[in-house]
Design a protein around this motif. Structure first.
Motif, PDB file in Angstrom:
ATOM      1  N   HIS A  19       3.485   8.734  12.344  1.00 43.10           N
ATOM      2  CA  HIS A  19       4.549   9.189  13.226  1.00 43.10           C
ATOM      3  C   HIS A  19       4.244   8.732  14.648  1.00 43.10           C
ATOM      4  O   HIS A  19       3.084   8.721  15.075  1.00 43.10           O
ATOM      5  N   ARG A  20       5.265   8.402  15.352  1.00 42.90           N
ATOM      6  CA  ARG A  20       5.049   7.942  16.723  1.00 42.90           C
ATOM      7  C   ARG A  20       4.456   9.050  17.592  1.00 42.90           C
ATOM      8  O   ARG A  20       3.500   8.818  18.347  1.00 42.90           O
ATOM      9  N   GLN A  32       0.806  -1.215   0.000  1.00 41.14           N
ATOM     10  CA  GLN A  32       0.000   0.000   0.000  1.00 41.14           C
ATOM     11  C   GLN A  32       0.845   1.273   0.000  1.00 41.14           C
ATOM     12  O   GLN A  32       0.291   2.373  -0.077  1.00 41.14           O
ATOM     13  N   LYS A  33       2.179   1.128   0.105  1.00 38.86           N
ATOM     14  CA  LYS A  33       3.119   2.257   0.102  1.00 38.86           C
ATOM     15  C   LYS A  33       2.790   3.247   1.214  1.00 38.86           C
ATOM     16  O   LYS A  33       2.745   4.467   1.011  1.00 38.86           O
ATOM     17  N   GLU A  34       2.549   2.702   2.402  1.00 34.19           N
ATOM     18  CA  GLU A  34       2.225   3.553   3.537  1.00 34.19           C
ATOM     19  C   GLU A  34       3.423   4.408   3.953  1.00 34.19           C
ATOM     20  O   GLU A  34       3.266   5.585   4.293  1.00 34.19           O
ATOM     21  N   SER A  35       4.626   3.840   3.928  1.00 38.29           N
ATOM     22  CA  SER A  35       5.809   4.590   4.362  1.00 38.29           C
ATOM     23  C   SER A  35       6.239   5.630   3.340  1.00 38.29           C
ATOM     24  O   SER A  35       6.922   6.600   3.690  1.00 38.29           O
ATOM     25  N   ALA A  36       5.865   5.432   2.078  1.00 37.54           N
ATOM     26  CA  ALA A  36       6.240   6.398   1.043  1.00 37.54           C
ATOM     27  C   ALA A  36       5.310   7.597   1.006  1.00 37.54           C
ATOM     28  O   ALA A  36       5.637   8.615   0.386  1.00 37.54           O
ATOM     29  N   GLN A  37       4.153   7.503   1.664  1.00 38.65           N
ATOM     30  CA  GLN A  37       3.186   8.591   1.695  1.00 38.65           C
ATOM     31  C   GLN A  37       3.356   9.406   2.972  1.00 38.65           C
ATOM     32  O   GLN A  37       3.932   8.932   3.953  1.00 38.65           O
ATOM     33  N   PRO A  38       2.846  10.641   3.000  1.00 39.91           N
ATOM     34  CA  PRO A  38       2.943  11.439   4.228  1.00 39.91           C
ATOM     35  C   PRO A  38       2.121  10.829   5.359  1.00 39.91           C
ATOM     36  O   PRO A  38       1.221  10.017   5.145  1.00 39.91           O
ATOM     37  N   CYS A  39       2.449  11.236   6.558  1.00 43.77           N
ATOM     38  CA  CYS A  39       1.700  10.789   7.734  1.00 43.77           C
ATOM     39  C   CYS A  39       0.264  11.296   7.638  1.00 43.77           C
ATOM     40  O   CYS A  39       0.018  12.459   7.313  1.00 43.77           O
ATOM     41  N   ALA A  40      -0.708  10.420   7.928  1.00 42.07           N
ATOM     42  CA  ALA A  40      -2.119  10.793   7.794  1.00 42.07           C
ATOM     43  C   ALA A  40      -2.564  11.794   8.851  1.00 42.07           C
ATOM     44  O   ALA A  40      -3.601  12.441   8.685  1.00 42.07           O
ATOM     45  N   VAL A  41      -1.808  11.966   9.921  1.00 40.02           N
ATOM     46  CA  VAL A  41      -2.197  12.883  10.995  1.00 40.02           C
ATOM     47  C   VAL A  41      -1.658  14.285  10.738  1.00 40.02           C
ATOM     48  O   VAL A  41      -2.402  15.266  10.733  1.00 40.02           O
ATOM     49  N   CYS A  42      -0.349  14.402  10.507  1.00 46.02           N
ATOM     50  CA  CYS A  42       0.267  15.721  10.316  1.00 46.02           C
ATOM     51  C   CYS A  42       0.482  16.073   8.854  1.00 46.02           C
ATOM     52  O   CYS A  42       0.850  17.214   8.548  1.00 46.02           O
ATOM     53  N   ARG A  43       0.302  15.126   7.930  1.00 47.72           N
ATOM     54  CA  ARG A  43       0.465  15.333   6.492  1.00 47.72           C
ATOM     55  C   ARG A  43       1.873  15.802   6.135  1.00 47.72           C
ATOM     56  O   ARG A  43       2.077  16.597   5.219  1.00 47.72           O
ATOM     57  N   GLU A  44       2.863  15.316   6.846  1.00 51.41           N
ATOM     58  CA  GLU A  44       4.259  15.601   6.548  1.00 51.41           C
ATOM     59  C   GLU A  44       4.996  14.297   6.271  1.00 51.41           C
ATOM     60  O   GLU A  44       4.566  13.226   6.694  1.00 51.41           O
ATOM     61  N   GLU A  45       6.119  14.429   5.557  1.00 46.38           N
ATOM     62  CA  GLU A  45       6.910  13.249   5.242  1.00 46.38           C
ATOM     63  C   GLU A  45       7.514  12.663   6.518  1.00 46.38           C
ATOM     64  O   GLU A  45       7.787  13.376   7.486  1.00 46.38           O
TER      65      GLU A  45
END
Length: 343
Positions: A132-133, A103-116
């Motif tokens: 992000h933790r 699903q390329k989850e790590s290649a996409q931005p974080c769903a919470v902060c929308r940053e790489e």
């Protein structure tokens, strides 16, 4: 009576089991479910230095972030309360991670902060979503319950992974290599343009102008700062060299023989110049010299350097010119020492 006693005993056991379950649940429940691994009520992880040591020892190794489950209560053993599910095995985590990679989850931005993700710590949930933790901790602290920000799945397990860090390092290395290759290619192309002459006339003219300017700049850079003194040194060097060559030439000049004079006359005839270089008037042709009047005041003088002059013009030039110390005159045209002969 026995049935009543058994029922009362069963009721007492059930009440005690529920009371024990509620008490242990309140003790084991984390006050803030943001990070249950580090907020366990244990003495070891209350110390921040111990927490840092644990993180340093983990390094780039993946590990489960959730604490070990509490022992089963009496109510759970009796089946009065549902017991928690089994912990995910390593094979199950491998399958969840492969699904996240697809699903390329790590290649996409974080769903919470929308940053790489970059090099920041990231966690993989048992529902295959990655965050992000710190973002997951903030979301759990804000919502007050442990549920996935994407699919709202509750009672998930978390695992620390480093896929985004690997991708970020790979991208940085690729970008550095691309910049370096571009720099090398541009440097090579500039050197080729400096050394290769273009075919276009306008560009060719600019090319030679640039090369000439570079030569002039390098010449001026390595020369003496006083240009007048530098040019005077060049003049003195040229004059001294000219004097040396003239002296060597004069010393090597010998009296021509009759055969030499015939050869010199043939050179004059081949040249075909019948004007005196001094007065610019006509001369007597050597081929017709036998028929010329030798008593004429415009007699012709032949030099050993194969140049012709009027006798009076050459005598006037010799009288006007200051000879060198050896007293040997030089030709008005080629400046070489000569012997002369009337023709």
């Amino acid at each position: 009576m026995r049935k009543k006693s058994k029922a009362s005993n069963s009721l007492v056991t059930t009440s005690a089991a529920f009371q024990d379950h509620i008490t242990r649940s309140l003790l084991c429940t984390d006050a803030s479910p943001a990070d249950p691994f580090w907020r366990r009520l244990t003495k070891t992880f209350r110390d921040p230095r111990a927490r840092e040591r644990v993180e340093e020892n983990q390094g780039d190794r993946e590990y489960v972030l959730d604490p070990a489950p509490c022992p089963l209560t009496l109510a759970q053993k009796l089946g009065l309360v549902a017991s928690p599910g089994q912990r995910l095995t390593e094979d199950e985590w491998t399958w969840i991670k492969s699904r996240s990679v697809q699903q390329k989850e790590s290649a996409q931005p974080c769903a919470v902060c929308r940053e790489e993700f970059g090099l920041q710590p990231q966690v993989l949930l048992s529902c295959s979503h990655v965050f992000h933790r710190v973002c997951l901790q903030a979301f759990e602290r804000f919502s007050g319950r442990k549920s996935c920000p994407m699919c709202r799945r509750e009672h998930y397990e978390t695992r620390v992974i480093h896929d985004a860090a690997y991708l970020f390092r790979h991208q940085c290395a690729t970008r550095i290599q691309a910049y370096w290759r571009g720099y090398v290619a541009r440097k090579w192309y500039r050197n080729v343009r400096k050394m290769t002459c273009p075919k276009d006339k306008r560009l060719r003219r600019k090319f030679f102008e640039a090369r000439l300017q570079e030569l002039n700049d390098s010449f001026v850079r390595y020369c003496h700062t006083d240009m007048e003194a530098f040019l005077s040194d060049i003049d003195r060097s040229l004059s001294s060299s000219r004097r040396v060559f003239q002296q060597l030439e004069r010393k090597s000049v010998s009296e021509p023989q009759e055969n030499d004079w015939d050869r010199i006359k043939s050179k004059v005839v081949q040249r075909g110049v019948w004007d005196c270089p001094i007065c610019l008037t006509a001369l007597c042709n050597p081929a017709e010299s036998d028929g010329c009047n030798h008593q004429c005041h415009r007699r012709t003088m032949l030099l050993s350097c194969s140049h012709l002059f009027h006798q009076l013009c050459l005598e006037a030039f010799e009288a006007f010119t200051v000879f060198s110390a050896d007293g040997i005159p030089s030709c008005p045209l080629c400046r070489s020492a000569y012997h002369k002969k009337l023709i």
